[in-house]
Write a protein that holds these residues in place. Structure first.
Motif, PDB file in Angstrom:
ATOM      1  N   PRO A   1     135.057  11.698 -37.746  1.00  0.00           N
ATOM      2  CA  PRO A   1     134.679  12.997 -36.934  1.00  0.00           C
ATOM      3  C   PRO A   1     133.942  13.926 -37.616  1.00  0.00           C
ATOM      4  N   GLU A   2     134.117  13.992 -39.025  1.00  0.00           N
ATOM      5  CA  GLU A   2     133.381  14.725 -39.940  1.00  0.00           C
ATOM      6  C   GLU A   2     131.787  14.238 -39.870  1.00  0.00           C
ATOM      7  N   THR A   3     131.717  12.984 -39.845  1.00  0.00           N
ATOM      8  CA  THR A   3     130.463  12.380 -39.937  1.00  0.00           C
ATOM      9  C   THR A   3     129.547  12.413 -38.644  1.00  0.00           C
ATOM     10  N   LEU A   4     130.550  12.459 -37.491  1.00  0.00           N
ATOM     11  CA  LEU A   4     129.776  12.548 -36.308  1.00  0.00           C
ATOM     12  C   LEU A   4     129.075  14.215 -36.232  1.00  0.00           C
ATOM     13  N   THR A   5     129.967  15.199 -36.808  1.00  0.00           N
ATOM     14  CA  THR A   5     129.449  16.428 -36.584  1.00  0.00           C
ATOM     15  C   THR A   5     128.349  16.591 -37.724  1.00  0.00           C
ATOM     16  N   LEU A   6     128.613  15.849 -38.756  1.00  0.00           N
ATOM     17  CA  LEU A   6     127.156  15.953 -39.510  1.00  0.00           C
ATOM     18  C   LEU A   6     125.951  15.553 -39.052  1.00  0.00           C
ATOM     19  N   LEU A   7     126.064  14.512 -38.231  1.00  0.00           N
ATOM     20  CA  LEU A   7     124.843  13.854 -37.682  1.00  0.00           C
ATOM     21  C   LEU A   7     124.360  14.655 -36.447  1.00  0.00           C
ATOM     22  N   GLU A   8     125.254  15.379 -35.657  1.00  0.00           N
ATOM     23  CA  GLU A   8     124.876  16.301 -34.608  1.00  0.00           C
ATOM     24  C   GLU A   8     124.102  17.682 -35.458  1.00  0.00           C
ATOM     25  N   ALA A   9     124.556  18.055 -36.592  1.00  0.00           N
ATOM     26  CA  ALA A   9     123.688  19.114 -37.366  1.00  0.00           C
ATOM     27  C   ALA A   9     122.559  18.788 -37.970  1.00  0.00           C
ATOM     28  N   MET A  10     122.074  17.411 -38.167  1.00  0.00           N
ATOM     29  CA  MET A  10     121.148  17.128 -39.037  1.00  0.00           C
ATOM     30  C   MET A  10     119.934  17.528 -38.227  1.00  0.00           C
ATOM     31  N   THR A  11     119.831  16.901 -36.664  1.00  0.00           N
ATOM     32  CA  THR A  11     118.501  16.913 -36.180  1.00  0.00           C
ATOM     33  C   THR A  11     118.487  17.554 -34.865  1.00  0.00           C
TER      34      THR A  11
END
Length: 400
Positions: A244-254
């Motif tokens: 879940p934290e990786t999905l959140t990270l991807l959402e914030a990247m671009t």
């Protein structure tokens, strides 16, 4: 009676002019007299063959071309031939070309020598001079030199393949991935622009080249996974589960409106070489052992082993072709990691089941350069079961 002529032929590589001749009449077999890129060269060869036939001599074209080729080869340095060789290798990937460039940068005096003058002693002296490099790195360079000298097509044995040329013995070392404390210290000592890249590598175990090639079309939010399109081995083509934290990270990247299917997930300006240099400087600032980008992959795999994930499943997730690689290399690595992190990793990987990539899901290739109006990207993504790229990420589950 003898005759000689020029034939113009067009192929995928361009126009070539072929010189043909017959020693006898039309019943005699046509003999190939050479192929040239320009009409001027072809005419010069035609005139030479016509002169030989006029003097009632059979043209010895092989001897003529051999002498000319040897004269040209002798005039070329190893660095020049190495550059020509690299341009011909359209069958290898970016990693191989990176090895070629690194070799060319380190050739030094050996690179300035003419290839016809290079002897085994010269190659050995060059290998011995690379003492500041690791044995594993040094062993790569002679392999490139061997291929380059093969490409030069000399009339003598390949000096780099002589049995007297030795490379340092390499010892397989057990990986020493950074602990959680070291990783956090390393991350905090790095510029902010690298934080997302560091987190992605640490949370997915991707190779830096795989992360560099990752596109937004490869992110499956609904399935909480990403797709690796590696072409080096069949095992490299795989699905990797996302926390879940990786999905959140991807959402914030671009921003959502910038997530075109062919757009890279990571900014192309953030290169693997730049990441390696940044990690070296950060390791020195943090006062920890030098960590490389690949050490973050070692860390991820070690955590999966410690979490008790079955070895065959780990191999599928990280792209190992044999489970023995995982067992032999990582079974003895111990890290001080919170139990909650290990449980979360195990649950995420076991839930994903490491679904293999299907052949039809690999049909959409990132290197497709079609314009958006003509591209089949949207249809391909829909067929693959991936979510549209303008999505809202699922809410993170509470610890309870």
């Amino acid at each position: 009676m003898p005759s000689v002529w020029i034939q113009r032929r067009t192929s995928r590589t361009g126009v070539r002019y072929h010189v043909k001749y017959r020693v006898g009449g039309r019943e005699a077999r046509a003999v190939h007299g050479g192929a040239f890129g320009t009409l001027r060269e072809a005419r010069a060869r035609r005139d030479w063959i016509a002169g030989e036939l006029a003097h009632m001599r059979v043209p010895d074209v092989r001897a003529l071309t051999h002498v000319a080729a040897q004269a040209e080869t002798r005039a070329r340095t190893l660095a020049q031939v190495c550059e020509e060789f690299a341009h011909t290798r359209v069958d290898v990937g970016a990693a191989a070309h990176a090895h070629y460039r690194q070799t060319m940068r380190r050739l030094g005096a050996l690179g300035r020598m003419e290839v016809s003058e290079i002897r085994p002693g010269h190659v050995q002296a060059w290998v011995n001079a690379q003492s500041e490099l690791s044995p594993k790195t040094v062993a790569v360079y002679p392999g490139v030199i061997k291929q380059v000298l093969d490409f030069a097509d000399l009339d003598r044995p390949n000096a780099a393949r002589h049995r007297s040329v030795r490379v340092p013995r390499t010892v397989r070392e057990v990986p020493e991935p950074p602990s959680q404390a070291d990783f956090l210290a390393l991350r905090s000592a790095m510029p902010t622009k690298w934080h997302a890249v560091m987190d992605l590598l640490e949370q997915t175990g991707l190779r830096v080249g795989e992360l560099e090639g990752l596109r937004w079309a490869d992110i499956d939010v609904r399935g909480a996974r990403l797709r690796v399109r590696g072409t080096k081995t069949r095992a490299a083509r795989r699905w990797v589960p996302l926390m879940p934290e990786t999905l959140t990270l991807l959402e914030a990247m671009t921003p959502a409106d910038a997530r075109a299917p062919l757009a890279p997930v990571v900014d192309p300006a953030l290169t693997p070489a730049g990441l390696g240099r940044a990690m070296l400087r950060a390791s020195q600032v943090a006062g920890i052992a030098h960590a490389t980008p690949h050490d973050l992959r070692h860390r991820y795999i070690s955590l999966l082993v410690m979490a008790g994930v079955p070895l065959p499943l780990i191999g599928q997730v990280v792209g190992h072709s044999r489970a023995s690689v995982t067992l032999d290399v990582y079974a003895h690595v111990l890290l001080a990691e919170p139990e909650a992190r290990l449980c979360a990793l195990r649950a995420g990987v076991m839930r994903s089941g490491a679904t293999p990539v299907l052949p039809e899901q690999l049909a959409f290739r990132p290197e497709n350069d079609e314009s958006p109006a003509k591209s089949r990207a949207s249809a391909e993504v829909e067929d693959s079961g991936l979510e549209p790229l303008t999505f809202a990420l699922p809410a993170r589950r509470s610890p309870s």
